[in-house]
Design a protein around this motif. Sequence first.
Motif, PDB file in Angstrom:
ATOM      1  N   ASP A 102      47.135  36.911  34.636  1.00 22.65           N
ATOM      2  CA  ASP A 102      46.538  37.379  35.884  1.00 22.65           C
ATOM      3  C   ASP A 102      46.418  38.892  35.730  1.00 22.65           C
ATOM      4  O   ASP A 102      47.442  39.593  35.643  1.00 22.65           O
ATOM      5  CB  ASP A 102      47.465  37.006  37.056  1.00 22.65           C
ATOM      6  CG  ASP A 102      46.855  37.399  38.389  1.00 22.65           C
ATOM      7  OD1 ASP A 102      45.737  37.957  38.397  1.00 22.65           O
ATOM      8  OD2 ASP A 102      47.512  37.142  39.413  1.00 22.65           O
ATOM      9  N   ASN A 115      43.618  42.522  36.378  1.00 16.65           N
ATOM     10  CA  ASN A 115      42.410  43.032  37.018  1.00 16.65           C
ATOM     11  C   ASN A 115      41.760  44.074  36.105  1.00 16.65           C
ATOM     12  O   ASN A 115      42.051  45.268  36.218  1.00 16.65           O
ATOM     13  CB  ASN A 115      42.793  43.640  38.382  1.00 16.65           C
ATOM     14  CG  ASN A 115      41.568  44.064  39.158  1.00 16.65           C
ATOM     15  OD1 ASN A 115      40.437  43.706  38.792  1.00 16.65           O
ATOM     16  ND2 ASN A 115      41.756  44.837  40.209  1.00 16.65           N
ATOM     17  N   THR A 169      46.681  32.793  39.707  1.00 17.46           N
ATOM     18  CA  THR A 169      45.299  32.959  39.233  1.00 17.46           C
ATOM     19  C   THR A 169      45.314  33.360  37.766  1.00 17.46           C
ATOM     20  O   THR A 169      46.116  34.194  37.366  1.00 17.46           O
ATOM     21  CB  THR A 169      44.621  34.102  40.031  1.00 17.46           C
ATOM     22  OG1 THR A 169      44.688  33.779  41.405  1.00 17.46           O
ATOM     23  CG2 THR A 169      43.183  34.295  39.632  1.00 17.46           C
ATOM     24  N   SER A 219      42.832  35.229  35.171  1.00 19.07           N
ATOM     25  CA  SER A 219      41.603  36.040  35.180  1.00 19.07           C
ATOM     26  C   SER A 219      41.420  36.794  33.865  1.00 19.07           C
ATOM     27  O   SER A 219      40.552  37.661  33.766  1.00 19.07           O
ATOM     28  CB  SER A 219      41.643  37.028  36.343  1.00 19.07           C
ATOM     29  OG  SER A 219      42.881  37.709  36.321  1.00 19.07           O
ATOM     30  N   PRO A 247      39.066  40.323  29.901  1.00 26.69           N
ATOM     31  CA  PRO A 247      38.813  39.624  31.167  1.00 26.69           C
ATOM     32  C   PRO A 247      38.121  38.283  30.931  1.00 26.69           C
ATOM     33  O   PRO A 247      37.388  38.115  29.950  1.00 26.69           O
ATOM     34  CB  PRO A 247      37.883  40.575  31.928  1.00 26.69           C
ATOM     35  CG  PRO A 247      37.192  41.366  30.868  1.00 26.69           C
ATOM     36  CD  PRO A 247      38.154  41.464  29.705  1.00 26.69           C
ATOM     37  N   THR A 248      38.369  37.334  31.829  1.00 27.57           N
ATOM     38  CA  THR A 248      37.652  36.053  31.827  1.00 27.57           C
ATOM     39  C   THR A 248      37.139  35.822  33.252  1.00 27.57           C
ATOM     40  O   THR A 248      37.402  36.629  34.153  1.00 27.57           O
ATOM     41  CB  THR A 248      38.584  34.879  31.470  1.00 27.57           C
ATOM     42  OG1 THR A 248      39.609  34.789  32.473  1.00 27.57           O
ATOM     43  CG2 THR A 248      39.220  35.038  30.101  1.00 27.57           C
ATOM     44  N   ASN A 249      36.454  34.708  33.463  1.00 27.99           N
ATOM     45  CA  ASN A 249      36.209  34.257  34.831  1.00 27.99           C
ATOM     46  C   ASN A 249      37.555  33.922  35.464  1.00 27.99           C
ATOM     47  O   ASN A 249      38.575  33.873  34.777  1.00 27.99           O
ATOM     48  CB  ASN A 249      35.271  33.043  34.825  1.00 27.99           C
ATOM     49  CG  ASN A 249      35.758  31.950  33.905  1.00 27.99           C
ATOM     50  OD1 ASN A 249      36.050  32.205  32.732  1.00 27.99           O
ATOM     51  ND2 ASN A 249      35.904  30.747  34.429  1.00 27.99           N
ATOM     52  N   GLN A 250      37.539  33.687  36.775  1.00 26.86           N
ATOM     53  CA  GLN A 250      38.804  33.502  37.499  1.00 26.86           C
ATOM     54  C   GLN A 250      39.020  32.033  37.862  1.00 26.86           C
ATOM     55  O   GLN A 250      38.083  31.354  38.281  1.00 26.86           O
ATOM     56  CB  GLN A 250      38.730  34.348  38.764  1.00 26.86           C
ATOM     57  CG  GLN A 250      40.046  34.555  39.428  1.00 26.86           C
ATOM     58  CD  GLN A 250      39.970  35.694  40.440  1.00 26.86           C
ATOM     59  OE1 GLN A 250      39.417  36.755  40.148  1.00 26.86           O
ATOM     60  NE2 GLN A 250      40.500  35.447  41.623  1.00 26.86           N
ATOM     61  N   LEU A 251      40.264  31.560  37.684  1.00 27.09           N
ATOM     62  CA  LEU A 251      40.600  30.167  38.059  1.00 27.09           C
ATOM     63  C   LEU A 251      41.922  30.155  38.806  1.00 27.09           C
ATOM     64  O   LEU A 251      42.871  30.830  38.395  1.00 27.09           O
ATOM     65  CB  LEU A 251      40.810  29.316  36.804  1.00 27.09           C
ATOM     66  CG  LEU A 251      39.655  28.645  36.108  1.00 27.09           C
ATOM     67  CD1 LEU A 251      40.185  27.787  34.959  1.00 27.09           C
ATOM     68  CD2 LEU A 251      38.849  27.768  37.074  1.00 27.09           C
ATOM     69  N   ARG A 311      33.816  37.180  23.468  1.00 26.27           N
ATOM     70  CA  ARG A 311      33.530  36.426  24.704  1.00 26.27           C
ATOM     71  C   ARG A 311      34.702  35.496  24.977  1.00 26.27           C
ATOM     72  O   ARG A 311      35.148  34.783  24.065  1.00 26.27           O
ATOM     73  CB  ARG A 311      32.282  35.546  24.557  1.00 26.27           C
ATOM     74  CG  ARG A 311      31.026  36.263  24.140  1.00 26.27           C
ATOM     75  CD  ARG A 311      30.260  36.847  25.351  1.00 26.27           C
ATOM     76  NE  ARG A 311      29.087  37.569  24.904  1.00 26.27           N
ATOM     77  CZ  ARG A 311      29.082  38.829  24.463  1.00 26.27           C
ATOM     78  NH1 ARG A 311      30.200  39.521  24.403  1.00 26.27           N
ATOM     79  NH2 ARG A 311      27.965  39.421  24.071  1.00 26.27           N
ATOM     80  N   SER A 342      36.016  32.676  28.068  1.00 28.15           N
ATOM     81  CA  SER A 342      35.835  32.048  29.383  1.00 28.15           C
ATOM     82  C   SER A 342      36.784  30.864  29.475  1.00 28.15           C
ATOM     83  O   SER A 342      37.194  30.295  28.462  1.00 28.15           O
ATOM     84  CB  SER A 342      34.379  31.616  29.591  1.00 28.15           C
ATOM     85  OG  SER A 342      34.038  30.645  28.631  1.00 28.15           O
ATOM     86  N   LYS A 390      38.046  27.146  31.724  1.00 30.07           N
ATOM     87  CA  LYS A 390      37.715  26.088  32.679  1.00 30.07           C
ATOM     88  C   LYS A 390      38.921  25.167  32.781  1.00 30.07           C
ATOM     89  O   LYS A 390      39.814  25.192  31.906  1.00 30.07           O
ATOM     90  CB  LYS A 390      36.462  25.318  32.264  1.00 30.07           C
ATOM     91  CG  LYS A 390      36.578  24.599  30.946  1.00 30.07           C
ATOM     92  CD  LYS A 390      35.292  23.865  30.623  1.00 30.07           C
ATOM     93  CE  LYS A 390      35.468  23.013  29.382  1.00 30.07           C
ATOM     94  NZ  LYS A 390      34.360  22.274  28.953  1.00 30.07           N
TER      95      LYS A 390
END
Length: 256
Positions: free
Chosen positions: A139, A141, A190, A192, A221-225, A249, A251, A253
């Motif tokens: 987690d 930012n 989270t 992220s 950073p990645t997308n947030q889950l 890259r 990401s 899921k």
Amino acid sequence: MKITSYQQNLLSDTERLTAFYEVIREKSKGVIYDLGTGSGVLGSWAAPLSRRVYAVEKDPVTAKIARKNLSKFKNVSLMVNNAKTISFPEKADVIICEMMDTALIDEDQVPVLNSVRKYLKKDGNIIPCGVFNGVEALDVNIAHPCYHEGKSPQHRLMSELIIYDKINFKEHINPEIDYSITVPINNNGTVSGIKLTTFTLLTPNFICGPTPMLNPPLLVPTNQLNVEKGDEIILKLNYSMGGGLDTLRASIKTFS
Ligand SMILES: C[S@@+](CC[C@H](N)C(=O)[O-])C[C@H]1O[C@@H](n2cnc3c(N)ncnc32)[C@H](O)[C@@H]1O
């Protein structure tokens, strides 16, 4: 001659230097290549124990420093050139190559070794001999990849460390990384971002780092889950070793 602040930082990292010193003293003999010689420090340790050292540095300003530092060794040949394309007049017993960067993404370690490995004698050694790469979910930012220095940037670990790659420098290395990694989550909250950590194998039994100047952890950073303890997430990780951080890259899921 004034040493650059980057080379000075490399020379101030005593854990990194001690590890290289130990192994270079143990393994040096015959013909040595010191690829990315920088200030010449690693080649200067190998020179008294070998017949010839070929010290290669592509940056002309840095090479001037190496020339001065190595001038007292009559068996050192300094080559101001790109180690990716250079050819050598004789094969090596030992290749020292410290063009390391976390996960080997941002420096030339992999393309250089893929090009130079043909000059290594069959029973020769490469120092370091490989790396283990690990990843943890975070987690955090951040907007861009950044190195973890001291306590910054702050982050919370959301998984155990997973070793996703083991690289042996004596074998051909495919520079293109395209992995799907299952990451078990051990906290509620989270995810992220991720932390990439590289452990350097000076020899198969001697692991060094990360240290401040040897592969400091890289936060990405990645997308947030939103996740719960016990979940598993799938990390899609891509980069090109030697291609630079722009190729990175990451990401995530949920596992379904
Ligand atoms: C991490 S520094 C290591 C310097 C020194 N060997 C040491 O351990 O302190 C990497 C050095 O490799 C040089 N370098 C990077 N890519 C190179 C390439 N393709 N060919 C030759 N030198 C390179 C850089 O200019 C830099 O001086």
